[in-house]
Scaffold this motif. Structure first.
Motif, PDB file in Angstrom:
ATOM      1  N   LEU A   1       0.852  -1.185   0.000  1.00  0.00           N
ATOM      2  CA  LEU A   1       0.000   0.000   0.000  1.00  0.00           C
ATOM      3  C   LEU A   1       0.885   1.232   0.000  1.00  0.00           C
ATOM      4  N   THR A   2       0.662   2.120  -0.961  1.00  0.00           N
ATOM      5  CA  THR A   2       1.449   3.348  -1.068  1.00  0.00           C
ATOM      6  C   THR A   2       0.537   4.561  -1.045  1.00  0.00           C
ATOM      7  N   GLY A   3       1.097   5.701  -0.664  1.00  0.00           N
ATOM      8  CA  GLY A   3       0.341   6.942  -0.661  1.00  0.00           C
ATOM      9  C   GLY A   3       1.232   8.111  -0.303  1.00  0.00           C
ATOM     10  N   LEU A   4       0.650   9.318  -0.273  1.00  0.00           N
ATOM     11  CA  LEU A   4       1.384  10.540   0.064  1.00  0.00           C
ATOM     12  C   LEU A   4       0.813  11.140   1.338  1.00  0.00           C
ATOM     13  N   LEU A   5       1.704  11.372   2.315  1.00  0.00           N
ATOM     14  CA  LEU A   5       1.286  11.999   3.572  1.00  0.00           C
ATOM     15  C   LEU A   5       1.216  13.510   3.418  1.00  0.00           C
TER      16      LEU A   5
ATOM     17  N   PHE B   1       4.570   7.292   1.690  1.00  0.00           N
ATOM     18  CA  PHE B   1       4.300   6.137   2.550  1.00  0.00           C
ATOM     19  C   PHE B   1       4.242   4.866   1.702  1.00  0.00           C
ATOM     20  N   SER B   2       4.913   3.801   2.154  1.00  0.00           N
ATOM     21  CA  SER B   2       4.893   2.518   1.446  1.00  0.00           C
ATOM     22  C   SER B   2       5.139   1.393   2.444  1.00  0.00           C
TER      23      SER B   2
ATOM     24  N   ALA C   1     -11.737   8.732   6.351  1.00  0.00           N
ATOM     25  CA  ALA C   1     -11.330   7.437   5.794  1.00  0.00           C
ATOM     26  C   ALA C   1     -11.032   7.549   4.304  1.00  0.00           C
ATOM     27  N   VAL C   2      -9.979   6.874   3.901  1.00  0.00           N
ATOM     28  CA  VAL C   2      -9.666   6.738   2.475  1.00  0.00           C
ATOM     29  C   VAL C   2      -9.883   5.276   2.100  1.00  0.00           C
ATOM     30  N   ASN C   3     -10.673   5.061   1.072  1.00  0.00           N
ATOM     31  CA  ASN C   3     -10.993   3.691   0.644  1.00  0.00           C
ATOM     32  C   ASN C   3     -10.168   3.311  -0.583  1.00  0.00           C
ATOM     33  N   ALA C   4      -9.636   2.074  -0.594  1.00  0.00           N
ATOM     34  CA  ALA C   4      -8.890   1.561  -1.747  1.00  0.00           C
ATOM     35  C   ALA C   4      -9.225   0.088  -1.917  1.00  0.00           C
TER      36      ALA C   4
END
Length: 407
Positions: free
Chosen positions: A56-60, A93-94, A120-123
């Motif tokens: 799971l990856t994303g940007l803080l 973030f990873s 909440a972020v849904n994926a």
């Protein structure tokens, strides 16, 4: 009354302006219980699949209060948390964590030290595992043949939809055990260092279910026999230019091959007949022909050209190249027990046979359980159709390939 209406309109417009200039969730600040504070949510969330796990990856967001991230799935029955230090950690973030196979929906929250969480972020992502792995097939080898120090592997096509991208070949090389990887688009692979004593290779196929997959899936290694070209070891005079023991201007009798009287149908001189080797049309090559003359090259009935080597136990392929022939003729390639090949009417008694009456490369295969003498060759009926017409076939090369018997 007029004053009350104006006052109500003013209150309504003020509320519209307040909410119109606020974030979608800001209205919650005005609910009973006081202010609700949110930490910055994780942006650009992506799920990269793996083998019973995901990345799971994303940007803080640049929110110094964030100190942990919580990820939930399986109807929030399963979860995992990660600490975050916004002063030292990357904003990218990873994390990789274990998840059971299937299509999974994830909820991602950030938290600050006081326990305030983000929206909440849904994926959604698919996780691969044993069920996917069990559906994978190894790429099939059409043929693997060693000749003149080279091993040519011809691959059959494979369905690309499951994600195959390469095949690994493991084999005993001249310097020891070796593994090479070839792209799935390759149609032929040539090994230059297969050990002379090696009779097999092993292959497995590599898969990525998606381009973003973090894990590679493998089929089990499958062992494949390598055919050895043993033509020179067991046969004589096998390719253009075929030599002849005796010859005239065009026709001769092939050296090392047995021919019967029917094949020798060209009258070279009174009482002297040749046949079996034709020097014309790109020859000399093996041939049978009848016709084009009313008084010579008579009809051939069960004409035979063959050799009878003694062969060890194993699997054999006997191949021949036919550059030209009368289409639809009654010509056969044969492998038979003992010293001689059967007539066309008894062709089914052979170890193996095929009607080879069209241009191209043809082959027959047979298996010997013990060492024995085997006759390899050709039998055919070639009619003379009179002056100006006839029937023929020609062979430019033969090959014998061998796979040793294994216990």
């Amino acid at each position: 009354m007029k004053y009350k209406i104006k006052k109500t309109v003013l209150v309504f417009l003020t509320a519209v302006m307040l909410f119109g200039c606020s974030k979608p969730d800001d209205y919650k600040k005005y609910l009973d219980g006081g202010d609700i504070l949110y930490s910055g949510k994780l942006d650009s969330v992506k799920i990269n699949p793996g083998n019973n796990r995901v990345q799971l990856t994303g940007l803080l967001k640049a929110d110094p209060k964030i100190n942990r991230i919580k990820i939930l799935w399986n109807d929030q029955k399963d979860s995992i948390e990660y600490s975050v230090n916004m002063n030292t950690d990357s904003r990218k973030f990873s994390q990789i964590f274990n998840v059971e196979e299937g299509v999974r929906s994830f909820l991602v929250y950030t938290f600050d030290a006081e326990g305030n969480r983000s929206i909440a972020v849904n994926a959604v992502g698919r996780v691969y595992g044993p069920r996917y792995a069990a559906s994978l097939t190894n790429r099939v080898i059409g043929s693997a043949t060693q000749a003149n120090g080279e091993t040519a592997i011809d691959w059959l096509t494979i369905d690309p939809s499951a994600g195959p991208f390469a095949t690994e070949i493991r084999y005993n090389s001249t310097t020891g055990l070796k593994t090479v990887r070839v792209p799935i688009a390759s149609e032929r692979t040539v090994l230059n260092d297969l050990a002379g004593t090696a009779s097999t290779i092993s292959t497995r196929t590599l898969y990525l279910p998606t381009k973003s997959s973090i894990d590679t899936f493998y089929t089990e290694f499958v062992q494949v026999g390598v055919l050895k070209d043993v033509t020179a070891q067991y046969m004589l005079n096998t390719r253009i230019p075929f030599t002849a023991s005796v010859k005239g201007d065009r026709w001769g009798i092939p050296t090392g091959w047995t021919t019967n009287d029917a094949v020798r149908n060209f009258r070279q001189a009174a009482g002297v007949f040749y046949g079996g080797v034709d020097a014309w049309f790109g020859g000399p090559q093996l041939a049978m022909e009848a016709g084009w003359s009313a008084d010579n090259m008579v009809t051939i009935t069960d004409g035979k050209i063959y050799q009878s080597p003694v062969l060890p136990a194993g699997l054999y392929t006997f191949e021949m190249d036919i550059p030209d022939c009368t289409a639809g003729g009654d010509f056969y390639t044969v492998a038979a027990d003992g010293d001689g090949i059967p007539n066309t009417g008894n062709i089914a008694s052979s170890l193996a046979y095929a009607k080879t009456n069209a241009p191209g490369t043809h082959k027959i295969t047979f298996t010997l359980s013990t060492e024995k003498k085997v006759s390899l060759g050709f039998v055919g009926n070639v009619p003379n159709k009179g002056a100006g017409d006839g029937t023929f076939w020609r062979i430019s090369q033969v090959r014998l390939k061998y796979l040793p018997k294994t216990n």
